[in-house]
Design an enzyme around this catalytic site. Sequence first.
Site, short mmCIF file in Angstrom:
data_model
loop_
_atom_site.label_atom_id
_atom_site.label_comp_id
_atom_site.label_asym_id
_atom_site.label_seq_id
_atom_site.Cartn_x
_atom_site.Cartn_y
_atom_site.Cartn_z
N LYS A 35 44.75 -21.14 87.15
CA LYS A 35 45.26 -20.45 88.34
C LYS A 35 44.38 -19.23 88.65
O LYS A 35 43.58 -18.82 87.80
CB LYS A 35 46.70 -20.03 88.12
CG LYS A 35 46.89 -19.01 87.00
CD LYS A 35 48.36 -18.79 86.69
CE LYS A 35 48.52 -17.77 85.58
NZ LYS A 35 49.90 -17.71 85.08
N ARG A 130 62.53 -14.83 86.11
CA ARG A 130 61.55 -14.88 87.19
C ARG A 130 61.78 -16.19 87.93
O ARG A 130 62.28 -16.21 89.03
CB ARG A 130 60.14 -14.77 86.60
CG ARG A 130 59.11 -14.27 87.55
CD ARG A 130 57.78 -13.99 86.86
NE ARG A 130 57.24 -15.13 86.14
CZ ARG A 130 56.06 -15.16 85.54
NH1 ARG A 130 55.29 -14.08 85.55
NH2 ARG A 130 55.63 -16.23 84.92
N TYR A 273 32.89 12.70 90.78
CA TYR A 273 34.02 13.20 91.59
C TYR A 273 35.08 13.83 90.70
O TYR A 273 35.43 13.28 89.66
CB TYR A 273 34.67 12.04 92.36
CG TYR A 273 33.83 11.49 93.48
CD1 TYR A 273 33.42 12.29 94.54
CD2 TYR A 273 33.47 10.14 93.49
CE1 TYR A 273 32.66 11.76 95.58
CE2 TYR A 273 32.72 9.61 94.52
CZ TYR A 273 32.31 10.43 95.56
OH TYR A 273 31.58 9.91 96.58
C1 LIG Z 1 49.81 -18.07 83.72
C2 LIG Z 1 50.75 -18.92 82.98
C3 LIG Z 1 50.46 -19.37 81.69
C4 LIG Z 1 49.23 -18.92 80.93
O1 LIG Z 1 49.47 -17.66 80.37
P1 LIG Z 1 48.39 -16.93 79.44
O2 LIG Z 1 49.11 -15.75 78.93
O3 LIG Z 1 47.24 -16.58 80.31
O4 LIG Z 1 48.03 -17.92 78.39
C5 LIG Z 1 51.34 -20.22 81.07
N1 LIG Z 1 52.47 -20.63 81.70
C6 LIG Z 1 52.79 -20.22 82.94
C7 LIG Z 1 54.05 -20.71 83.57
C8 LIG Z 1 51.95 -19.35 83.62
O5 LIG Z 1 52.28 -18.95 84.85
#
Ligand SMILES: *Cc1c(COP(=O)(O)O)cnc(C)c1O
Length: 390
Positions: A35, A130, A273
């Site tokens: 993703k 969630r 800065y």
């Molecule tokens: C992003 C995600 C993962 C992967 O998580 P990591 O901590 O990057 O290994 C696994 N499961 C779901 C449902 C996710 O959204």
Amino acid sequence: MPRPIEALIHPCALEHNLRIMRRHAGDARLWAVVKADAYGHGIERVYAGLQGADGLALLDLEEAERVRALGWRGPVLLLEGCFEPRDLELCSRLNLWHAVHCNEQIDWLATHKTNVPHQVFLKMNSGMNRLGFAAPAFRTAWSRLNALPQVDDIGLMTHFSDADALRLGQDGIAQQLAIFAQITADLPGHRSLANSAAILRHATRALSNVADDGVGERLSVAADWVRAGVALYGGSPDYPEHSLTHWDIQPAMTLRSRLVATQQLKTGDTVGYGSQYTAQAEMRIGIVACGYADGYPRHAAGSNDHGTPVLVDGVRTRLVGRVSMDMLAVDLEPVRAAGRNTEIGADVTLWGHGPHQSQLSIDEVAHAAGTIGYELMCALSRRVPVRIDG
Ligand SMILES: *Cc1c(COP(=O)(O)O)cnc(C)c1O
């Protein structure tokens, strides 16, 4: 000559990390989570390195189209399922597996016309709050799905909120694990629970559960499918408790640049800065062609008390002063002391692999900026040219 900053993607590191995750996951099949454009690495760029996965998991339908366009014929899982009814057409056309986390998604499936029934993963809300169905709605949702001709197999999935640490001072996953095990005990279907942290820290723990057909098989947290994300890309999911080196994971991305200027400071001179850093003695600093417009975190520490690690010609030094849009400054004294290059053009590693076998984990940089490696990978800016190593 273009501005000297670039990112490198390391296919060998991706392959290595995939092997490590498989070793932890035992017999479970492995979703490589790609993703967010493969956590900022670029789906097309990581494809070769992650081809050994059993499936690719992502959120965005456009990204699903891209992995099919690359020629991936294996399973593709939409981790959040469909966002609107017509997404199901693409699922049918591209043979996508999809999560089902709410009743609306079941309604859409019920009116979807398809010749080929879909493989779905029913998502349980075991405490993350969630996505997903909490008990007892989970059982009702399962029965609804099970009655639909549009649905083939129903997998069962949940997601841990604290696989990387303790949860409210207690075991990070025990409570969610117990809820999942209890509610799914007599349901058939493949199970998927573990993200990177759960794979590395908990994979072999028993999920006291009864698998398919009540055969009484004991599943582990790795279960039937694990979902590996950040660790594949070279982030430690539980830094600072454990580093990359602890997990034997390698950075899959290097962000590197060069010195474009140097300055000789007198005692009392300040840098950048807001004058966040004051020279305590005469010192030489280098100006690096990298700033927050490249995705380097602006909140990276550069005060006298707190620095952020940076490698110059493979020597570990630190940020001085605030990060600006296109530049940042580094202390050159440790580099000079090591007899390495401190001139304009010297190699600077912001994270990843440096010269002379040096390495700087993205987790360390993130930590010094009050964030996590995940965010930095994903935030690599479009203006940074990316090359594939080797
Ligand atoms: C992003 C995600 C993962 C992967 O998580 P990591 O901590 O990057 O290994 C696994 N499961 C779901 C449902 C996710 O959204």
